[in-house]
Design a protein around this motif. Structure first.
Motif, short mmCIF file in Angstrom:
data_model
loop_
_atom_site.label_atom_id
_atom_site.label_comp_id
_atom_site.label_asym_id
_atom_site.label_seq_id
_atom_site.Cartn_x
_atom_site.Cartn_y
_atom_site.Cartn_z
N ILE A 630 5.73 -4.03 -3.45
CA ILE A 630 5.14 -5.23 -2.86
C ILE A 630 3.91 -4.88 -2.03
N ARG A 631 4.00 -3.81 -1.27
CA ARG A 631 2.87 -3.40 -0.43
C ARG A 631 1.69 -2.98 -1.28
N SER A 632 1.93 -2.26 -2.35
CA SER A 632 0.85 -1.84 -3.25
C SER A 632 0.15 -3.04 -3.85
N GLN A 633 0.92 -4.06 -4.23
CA GLN A 633 0.32 -5.27 -4.78
C GLN A 633 -0.55 -5.98 -3.74
N ARG A 634 -0.06 -6.03 -2.49
CA ARG A 634 -0.85 -6.67 -1.44
C ARG A 634 -2.14 -5.92 -1.18
N LEU A 635 -2.07 -4.58 -1.09
CA LEU A 635 -3.28 -3.79 -0.86
C LEU A 635 -4.24 -3.91 -2.02
N CYS A 636 -3.69 -3.99 -3.23
CA CYS A 636 -4.53 -4.15 -4.42
C CYS A 636 -5.28 -5.47 -4.35
N ASN A 637 -4.60 -6.51 -3.94
CA ASN A 637 -5.25 -7.81 -3.82
C ASN A 637 -6.34 -7.79 -2.75
N GLN A 638 -6.06 -7.13 -1.64
CA GLN A 638 -7.05 -7.06 -0.56
C GLN A 638 -8.26 -6.23 -0.98
N ASN A 639 -8.04 -5.11 -1.64
CA ASN A 639 -9.14 -4.27 -2.09
C ASN A 639 -9.98 -4.95 -3.15
N GLY A 640 -9.35 -5.88 -3.88
CA GLY A 640 -10.10 -6.61 -4.90
C GLY A 640 -10.77 -7.85 -4.35
N GLY A 641 -10.80 -7.98 -3.02
CA GLY A 641 -11.42 -9.15 -2.42
C GLY A 641 -10.51 -10.36 -2.38
N LEU A 642 -9.18 -10.13 -2.47
CA LEU A 642 -8.23 -11.24 -2.49
C LEU A 642 -7.32 -11.14 -1.28
N PRO A 643 -7.66 -11.77 -0.17
CA PRO A 643 -6.74 -11.79 0.97
C PRO A 643 -5.48 -12.52 0.61
#
Length: 671
Positions: A630-643
């Motif tokens: 879950i944390r990896s998915q959240r960080l991936c979204n943030q790094n891709g410009g997706l808060p």
């Protein structure tokens, strides 16, 4: 001139700007009330306005709790009737175990189809649940039919007319004379076999009716109540397993004290009482109560609409950190889908052909699989406690079988029910999303595991048990059969411990080689005890005074374990597509029954705590992996410009400008 296209009553333009397109997509994320909601609460065209207040999540939760409590009550009262069924229809423990397994098997076979067809967005889930509850009522009636189809029960008496109460004592010599003719014996065996078939069929029907209840019920709650209260409602539903079972045991304990044929026969003419081995209680009364409860709780469910009207303003809940709009934009292979396809009516065969793909889509979700394995290992620990906890109390604390079972029911069952409510209240109070819910489940599981480690220092010296923990007369091998009792032909399934004068506990008076039974619950002329000594009913006491602390810690372990199941269930439902929630819960039920059973094949009461601790450790590992995913998915979204915030995510998509950017965002989320 700009060409305009009218579709579904909405005029759209190819030159529609990004903001308008985003709003249009948000509309398609919402439930279309005209399509998915019926006209309100009622049946067919009869939907009076004065009944529309019943179309609420609270009333649905009450009815679902009633259905679950009815099934738990049925299970509890049936468990109380096991001894009566054994005596009345001469059913060995293997057949009684087969009866219980048929309930599980029937539900296991049908769940694949029920959650697929019944869990669709266009399906009337309350109707499925209501019909299932009424079917369970029919099954309970079928199971009790032998009581009224066949004749009254006649206890077996000896030549003196006294009831035979020495079944567990060693009987050496010629077998007792059979006072029944071959013809009468054959008729009795035929009737017993027919009764067994009726009970089997009844349990199969109950299992079939149970199939849609939890999977469709919990998904319906999660889709139709406020996000903040969903966990609390699910906790209430889960708690009914414990409370219903307690009531079932209490009612069953009362009914078995009443003569099975009280309405047509008098037990006094046979000279038997509730404490006699040939006594058979009114086991069927509990099934009548369960049948009525099933039907009364199922009927009101038939009137619920496909989805409930929402009288509150709540944005789409971004539990997994992925907004509804982005899901709508993300099509197959990253292709843009501006407007999701409306569900169309399909033929049954075409829909059936698509079922494997739908299941595979759910099963290949790594987070879903990890959370499910956490559930399976946790359930395996619960099975170990429920099955072997009474025997652990007997061997560790020298309790009798009846007292150990009573303490187990009074400790573990209410603890699990309280835990479900506590878990729902915790999630409801903190209003956590996926990562926070996984942290809660992980923290609770870690605390439960450390409490289990504490119990290792609370136990007492194990009282030696002949043939189980110590050998007969100092021999090297552990075997319940010995030269001192081999001629007794003791029943290996009987566990009725007695305490010998030598301080050793024996599995039964027969295994102690006792030839005599006296009125004060003592046995004499016991060949396995030195000098043919005496034995008393119940295991030997080790004068242990740590029973109360042990029970307190065990109670806390079960409460905490029950609490962690609520955030775990929310993650399992919400990490998959919205229309696959029922499928996710159905697959979880299959994994629970298949895998959890394998985890308990060789468990014995002497290694109970070690087994449960090992399994809890696996649960912690799975939660850690789930948290990382879950944390990896959240960080991936943030790094891709997706808060993670939905509103910011929508603004980011609006600023993204073109379709290529939106497809790149969708591909990032899929990764």
């Amino acid at each position: 001139m700009t060409q305009e296209i009218e579709e579904n009553g909405t005029t759209t333009s190819p030159m529609m700007n990004e903001q308008e397109e985003a709003k249009a997509d948000d509309r398609y994320c919402m439930v279309d009330e005209d399509r998915s909601q019926s006209k309100g609460y009622g049946c067919f065209s009869w939907r009076p306005s004065r009944l529309q207040f019943l179309a609420s999540g609270r009333f649905f939760c009450v009815l679902l709790c009633w259905v679950v409590a009815s099934d738990a009550f049925n299970s509890g009262t049936f468990g109380s009737a096991v001894t009566s069924l054994e005596t009345r229809y001469q059913l060995p423990s293997s057949k009684l175990g087969f009866i219980n397994s048929m309930y599980e098997l029937a539900s296991l076979v049908l769940v694949i189809f029920v959650v697929y067809y019944g869990g669709k967005p266009t399906s009337q889930r309350p109707l499925w649940i209501g019909l299932g509850a009424m079917l369970m009522g029919v099954g309970a009636l079928v199971a009790l039919l032998p009581q009224f189809i066949f004749g009254a029960y006649t206890p077996t008496v000896d030549s003196s007319g006294e009831n035979d109460t020495t079944a567990n004592v060693c009987n050496i010599g010629d077998p007792p004379a059979d006072h029944c003719s071959a013809e009468v014996t054959g008729d009795k065996e035929s009737g017993n076999h027919a009764a067994f078939v009726f009970i089997i069929c009844g349990q199969i029907i109950v299992g079939l009716g149970w199939t849609p209840v939890m999977a469709l019920g919990m998904s319906y709650i999660d889709d139709n109540v406020k996000t903040a209260t969903s966990a609390m409602y699910i906790g209430y539903v889960q708690s009914m397993f414990g409370f219903g079972r307690i009531v079932g045991f209490l009612i069953g304990g009362v009914t078995v004290r009443k003569w099975v044929d009280f309405y047509r026969d008098d037990p006094e003419k046979y000279g038997v009482g509730p404490k006699d081995a040939q006594w058979v209680g009114a086991w069927w009364i509990g099934l009548i109560i369960a049948s009525l409860s099933y039907v009364l709780s199922g009927c009101p469910l038939l009137g619920f609409p496909r989805s409930l009207p929402k009288n509150y303003d709540e944005a789409h809940h971004d539990f997994m950190g992925q907004s509804c709009k982005r899901k709508a934009d993300n099509g197959e292979n990253g292709k843009e889908v501006t407007k999701p396809e409306e569900p169309r009516k399909k033929t049954a065969f075409k829909s059936l052909a698509e079922m494997p793909a739908k299941y595979w889509q759910t099963c290949k979700n790594p987070l879903y699989l990890v959370i499910n394995m956490a559930f399976v290992t946790e359930f395996a620990a619960q099975i170990g406690l429920n099955i072997f906890f009474p025997k652990y109390l007997e061997t560790q604390f020298g309790l009798t079988s009846s007292v150990a079972n009573l303490i187990t029911g009074a400790t573990l069952v209410p603890a699990a029910a309280i835990g479900s409510i506590v878990g729902g209240l915790i999630v409801n109070k903190l209003k956590t999303k996926a990562e926070g819910s996984c942290k809660i489940a992980l923290a609770l599981s870690v605390v439960a595991m450390f409490l289990l480690l504490i119990t290792f220092g609370i136990g007492c010296r194990t009282v030696p048990m002949a043939g189980v923990t110590t050998s007969y007369n100092g021999e090297s091998s552990l075997n319940r059969s010995h030269t001192c009792n081999v001629a007794c032909l003791c029943d290996s399934d009987v566990f009725s411990p007695v305490c010998g004068e030598d301080g050793i506990t024996y599995v039964s008076a027969c295994h102690a080689g006792c030839l005599q039974e006296y009125d004060n619950d003592t046995f004499g002329e016991c060949g396995c005890i030195k000098d043919g000594g005496m034995a008393t009913d119940g295991g030997c006491s080790n004068n242990c005074r740590t029973l109360v602390p042990f029970l307190i810690v065990s109670f806390l372990v079960v409460v905490i374990s029950g609490a962690e199941e609520i955030p775990q269930t929310l993650i399992a439902m919400r990490c998959v597509d919205q229309d696959a929630k029922a499928i996710a819960l159905g697959i979880r039920a299959i994994m629970m029954r298949l895998l959890a059973a394998l985890c308990n094949n060789d468990t014995h009461e002497t290694i109970l705590l070690r087994h449960v601790t090992r399994v809890k450790f696996l649960t912690v590992i799975f939660y850690i992996i789930g948290w990382w995913l879950i944390r990896s998915q959240r960080l991936c979204n943030q790094n891709g410009g997706l808060p993670a915030d939905e509103e910011k995510a929508d603004n980011g998509l609006e600023d993204g400008g073109d379709k290529k950017t939106r497809n790149r965002v969708a591909d990032t989320e899929n990764a």
